[in-house]
Design a protein around this motif. Structure first.
Motif, PDB file in Angstrom:
ATOM      1  N   GLU A  47      13.444  -2.517 -20.474  1.00  0.00           N
ATOM      2  CA  GLU A  47      12.139  -2.555 -21.136  1.00  0.00           C
ATOM      3  C   GLU A  47      11.005  -2.817 -20.159  1.00  0.00           C
ATOM      4  O   GLU A  47       9.949  -2.173 -20.206  1.00  0.00           O
ATOM      5  N   GLU A  48      11.206  -3.768 -19.254  1.00  0.00           N
ATOM      6  CA  GLU A  48      10.131  -4.123 -18.326  1.00  0.00           C
ATOM      7  C   GLU A  48       9.794  -2.967 -17.383  1.00  0.00           C
ATOM      8  O   GLU A  48       8.623  -2.621 -17.211  1.00  0.00           O
ATOM      9  N   ILE A  49      10.822  -2.345 -16.801  1.00  0.00           N
ATOM     10  CA  ILE A  49      10.552  -1.263 -15.853  1.00  0.00           C
ATOM     11  C   ILE A  49       9.990  -0.048 -16.576  1.00  0.00           C
ATOM     12  O   ILE A  49       9.173   0.694 -16.031  1.00  0.00           O
ATOM     13  N   ARG A  50      10.386   0.165 -17.828  1.00  0.00           N
ATOM     14  CA  ARG A  50       9.806   1.253 -18.604  1.00  0.00           C
ATOM     15  C   ARG A  50       8.315   1.027 -18.804  1.00  0.00           C
ATOM     16  O   ARG A  50       7.506   1.960 -18.739  1.00  0.00           O
ATOM     17  N   GLY A  51       7.937  -0.221 -19.008  1.00  0.00           N
ATOM     18  CA  GLY A  51       6.539  -0.541 -19.248  1.00  0.00           C
ATOM     19  C   GLY A  51       5.634  -0.294 -18.060  1.00  0.00           C
ATOM     20  O   GLY A  51       4.430  -0.070 -18.224  1.00  0.00           O
ATOM     21  N   ARG A  52       6.196  -0.298 -16.862  1.00  0.00           N
ATOM     22  CA  ARG A  52       5.370  -0.073 -15.681  1.00  0.00           C
ATOM     23  C   ARG A  52       5.587   1.316 -15.070  1.00  0.00           C
ATOM     24  O   ARG A  52       5.135   1.591 -13.957  1.00  0.00           O
ATOM     25  N   SER A  53       6.272   2.179 -15.815  1.00  0.00           N
ATOM     26  CA  SER A  53       6.519   3.544 -15.329  1.00  0.00           C
ATOM     27  C   SER A  53       5.316   4.427 -15.590  1.00  0.00           C
ATOM     28  O   SER A  53       4.744   4.401 -16.687  1.00  0.00           O
ATOM     29  N   GLY A  54       4.952   5.209 -14.604  1.00  0.00           N
ATOM     30  CA  GLY A  54       3.805   6.093 -14.740  1.00  0.00           C
ATOM     31  C   GLY A  54       4.097   7.330 -15.568  1.00  0.00           C
ATOM     32  O   GLY A  54       3.211   7.892 -16.209  1.00  0.00           O
ATOM     33  N   LYS A  55       5.359   7.767 -15.565  1.00  0.00           N
ATOM     34  CA  LYS A  55       5.746   8.964 -16.318  1.00  0.00           C
ATOM     35  C   LYS A  55       7.044   8.671 -17.059  1.00  0.00           C
ATOM     36  O   LYS A  55       8.036   8.252 -16.450  1.00  0.00           O
ATOM     37  N   ILE A  56       7.028   8.889 -18.372  1.00  0.00           N
ATOM     38  CA  ILE A  56       8.197   8.661 -19.221  1.00  0.00           C
ATOM     39  C   ILE A  56       8.554   9.987 -19.888  1.00  0.00           C
ATOM     40  O   ILE A  56       7.705  10.622 -20.520  1.00  0.00           O
ATOM     41  N   VAL A  57       9.792  10.400 -19.729  1.00  0.00           N
ATOM     42  CA  VAL A  57      10.234  11.685 -20.283  1.00  0.00           C
ATOM     43  C   VAL A  57      11.437  11.443 -21.194  1.00  0.00           C
ATOM     44  O   VAL A  57      12.443  10.866 -20.764  1.00  0.00           O
ATOM     45  N   ASP A  58      11.318  11.886 -22.439  1.00  0.00           N
ATOM     46  CA  ASP A  58      12.437  11.854 -23.379  1.00  0.00           C
ATOM     47  C   ASP A  58      13.173  13.182 -23.261  1.00  0.00           C
ATOM     48  O   ASP A  58      12.622  14.243 -23.565  1.00  0.00           O
ATOM     49  N   THR A  59      14.409  13.134 -22.803  1.00  0.00           N
ATOM     50  CA  THR A  59      15.173  14.360 -22.548  1.00  0.00           C
ATOM     51  C   THR A  59      16.054  14.778 -23.723  1.00  0.00           C
ATOM     52  O   THR A  59      16.849  15.702 -23.591  1.00  0.00           O
ATOM     53  N   SER A  60      15.901  14.127 -24.868  1.00  0.00           N
ATOM     54  CA  SER A  60      16.793  14.386 -26.007  1.00  0.00           C
ATOM     55  C   SER A  60      16.850  15.858 -26.369  1.00  0.00           C
ATOM     56  O   SER A  60      17.927  16.397 -26.650  1.00  0.00           O
ATOM     57  N   ALA A  61      15.706  16.512 -26.382  1.00  0.00           N
ATOM     58  CA  ALA A  61      15.642  17.910 -26.828  1.00  0.00           C
ATOM     59  C   ALA A  61      15.371  18.877 -25.687  1.00  0.00           C
ATOM     60  O   ALA A  61      15.042  20.039 -25.929  1.00  0.00           O
ATOM     61  N   LEU A  62      15.517  18.406 -24.446  1.00  0.00           N
ATOM     62  CA  LEU A  62      15.189  19.253 -23.293  1.00  0.00           C
ATOM     63  C   LEU A  62      16.447  19.873 -22.698  1.00  0.00           C
ATOM     64  O   LEU A  62      17.446  19.190 -22.477  1.00  0.00           O
ATOM     65  N   SER A  63      16.381  21.169 -22.420  1.00  0.00           N
ATOM     66  CA  SER A  63      17.431  21.808 -21.621  1.00  0.00           C
ATOM     67  C   SER A  63      17.190  21.467 -20.151  1.00  0.00           C
ATOM     68  O   SER A  63      16.125  20.950 -19.787  1.00  0.00           O
ATOM     69  N   ASN A  64      18.163  21.761 -19.300  1.00  0.00           N
ATOM     70  CA  ASN A  64      17.981  21.513 -17.867  1.00  0.00           C
ATOM     71  C   ASN A  64      16.776  22.274 -17.323  1.00  0.00           C
ATOM     72  O   ASN A  64      16.018  21.755 -16.493  1.00  0.00           O
ATOM     73  N   GLY A 106       0.782  -1.239   0.000  1.00  0.00           N
ATOM     74  CA  GLY A 106       0.000   0.000   0.000  1.00  0.00           C
ATOM     75  C   GLY A 106       0.807   1.278   0.000  1.00  0.00           C
ATOM     76  O   GLY A 106       0.268   2.348   0.319  1.00  0.00           O
ATOM     77  N   TYR A 107       2.088   1.208  -0.366  1.00  0.00           N
ATOM     78  CA  TYR A 107       2.896   2.425  -0.411  1.00  0.00           C
ATOM     79  C   TYR A 107       2.500   3.282  -1.615  1.00  0.00           C
ATOM     80  O   TYR A 107       2.221   2.771  -2.700  1.00  0.00           O
ATOM     81  N   ASN A 108       2.512   4.596  -1.418  1.00  0.00           N
ATOM     82  CA  ASN A 108       2.201   5.543  -2.481  1.00  0.00           C
ATOM     83  C   ASN A 108       3.500   5.930  -3.186  1.00  0.00           C
ATOM     84  O   ASN A 108       4.337   6.624  -2.620  1.00  0.00           O
ATOM     85  N   PHE A 109       3.679   5.449  -4.415  1.00  0.00           N
ATOM     86  CA  PHE A 109       4.903   5.777  -5.141  1.00  0.00           C
ATOM     87  C   PHE A 109       4.604   5.923  -6.626  1.00  0.00           C
ATOM     88  O   PHE A 109       3.591   5.430  -7.130  1.00  0.00           O
ATOM     89  N   GLU A 110       5.501   6.636  -7.310  1.00  0.00           N
ATOM     90  CA  GLU A 110       5.426   6.807  -8.757  1.00  0.00           C
ATOM     91  C   GLU A 110       6.789   6.507  -9.346  1.00  0.00           C
ATOM     92  O   GLU A 110       7.817   6.780  -8.725  1.00  0.00           O
ATOM     93  N   VAL A 111       6.800   5.952 -10.551  1.00  0.00           N
ATOM     94  CA  VAL A 111       8.057   5.667 -11.246  1.00  0.00           C
ATOM     95  C   VAL A 111       8.223   6.653 -12.394  1.00  0.00           C
ATOM     96  O   VAL A 111       7.360   6.749 -13.268  1.00  0.00           O
ATOM     97  N   LEU A 112       9.310   7.388 -12.361  1.00  0.00           N
ATOM     98  CA  LEU A 112       9.670   8.317 -13.437  1.00  0.00           C
ATOM     99  C   LEU A 112      10.791   7.687 -14.237  1.00  0.00           C
ATOM    100  O   LEU A 112      11.859   7.375 -13.702  1.00  0.00           O
ATOM    101  N   PHE A 113      10.552   7.498 -15.527  1.00  0.00           N
ATOM    102  CA  PHE A 113      11.541   6.869 -16.408  1.00  0.00           C
ATOM    103  C   PHE A 113      12.061   7.918 -17.378  1.00  0.00           C
ATOM    104  O   PHE A 113      11.299   8.529 -18.122  1.00  0.00           O
ATOM    105  N   LEU A 114      13.389   8.130 -17.372  1.00  0.00           N
ATOM    106  CA  LEU A 114      14.018   9.089 -18.277  1.00  0.00           C
ATOM    107  C   LEU A 114      14.753   8.344 -19.379  1.00  0.00           C
ATOM    108  O   LEU A 114      15.469   7.370 -19.109  1.00  0.00           O
TER     109      LEU A 114
END
Length: 288
Positions: free
Chosen positions: A128-145, A82-90
């Motif tokens: 691949e597996e952990i990416r599939g269960r990530s709630g938020k996926i961010v592609d940083t290729s074109a992102l500045s800091n 029952g822990y409240n957590f989110e997975v952010l995949f970069l």
């Protein structure tokens, strides 16, 4: 507000360290490269902090070697508990990751055979597996800091305050030196000096006779009007550029009278404008 945990993972070189810095600026308690098996224990310790740690962020990635392979099992355990957590995949494009590694001259965590592109592709398959269960996926290729920070603020900020500038106004005496960590330094030694009045000399700018003396002069009022106009122009620019802290140092000769009175007045002004402000008087207790 319930505790919130963000588990940051993804490809090496995709910006996980920068993401952790952004979350830290938002007030998250951050840990880098934590073995997955320790995540439930860490969450339990934070829960026992009785509200002292509400938000936490962990980076868990391929650097953990064999330990990393248990991440999916640990996440299953966390969900069942029952822990409240989110997975952010970069992630980022292969060519972007290759360029970043070439610029940093760092070795890839899977760099056993020295072929960088092959390492990146191998890591992509392992994740691949952990990416599939990530709630938020961010592609940083074109992102500045700064763009990454804005995106993470949108995702994970519970309070609008975290995106504001944290301002410190400090009074000081030039005779004791300028504060080393100042961003803006204002010299107010041109204002009339209460020090020369024997009755006010032992007082400070916190006392009403000194404050009234300083602000009864038109030059003080005119100065404050011009200085606050300047700050109203500068502060949104600093915020837009991603600055999170700003120290404004106001100095007079000894740091007891004029600078204290003006620092207090400036703090009041900035609070009225709904900025987060701390006022500190560095030299107020020193002999005149």
């Amino acid at each position: 507000m319930s505790a919130r945990m963000v588990i940051v993972t993804g490809l090496s070189g995709a910006g996980k360290t920068q993401a952790l810095h952004c979350l830290e600026d938002m007030g998250y308690f951050c840990v880098d490269n934590l073995p997955p098996a320790l995540i439930p224990k860490f969450a339990e310790l934070c829960a026992q902090s009785v509200g002292h740690i509400n938000n936490m962020a962990l980076v868990v990635d391929i650097r953990g070697g064999e330990f990393f392979q248990t991440l999916s099992e640990v996440l299953d355990e966390m969900e069942q508990s029952g822990y409240n957590f989110e997975v952010l995949f970069l992630e980022a494009a292969d060519e972007t990751l290759v360029r970043r590694y070439k610029e940093s001259r760092r070795r890839h965590p899977l760099g056993r055979h020295g072929e960088l592109l092959r390492n990146i592709q191998e890591e992509r398959q392992l994740l691949e597996e952990i990416r599939g269960r990530s709630g938020k996926i961010v592609d940083t290729s074109a992102l500045s800091n700064q763009q990454l920070k804005e995106k993470l603020t949108d995702f994970f900020s519970d309070d609008a305050e975290v995106s504001q500038l944290l301002i410190t106004v400090v009074s000081f005496g030039f005779k004791y030196g300028i504060p080393l960590d100042s961003d803006l330094v204002m010299d107010v030694r041109f204002l009339p000096n209460p020090h020369y009045d024997p009755l006010m000399r032992p007082m400070t700018g916190n006392d009403s006779p000194v404050r009234d003396f300083v602000f009864n002069y038109p030059v003080t009022v005119q100065f404050m009007d011009k200085f606050t106009d300047l700050l109203e122009f500068l502060l949104p620019c600093y915020i837009t550029e991603g600055k999170t802290t700003l120290m404004i140092a106001i100095g007079c000769t000894g740091g007891r009278h004029r600078s204290v009175a003006l620092a207090n007045r400036l703090g009041d002004f900035l609070r009225q404008k709904e900025h987060r402000v701390t006022v500190r008087h560095r030299d107020i207790g020193k002999a005149g």
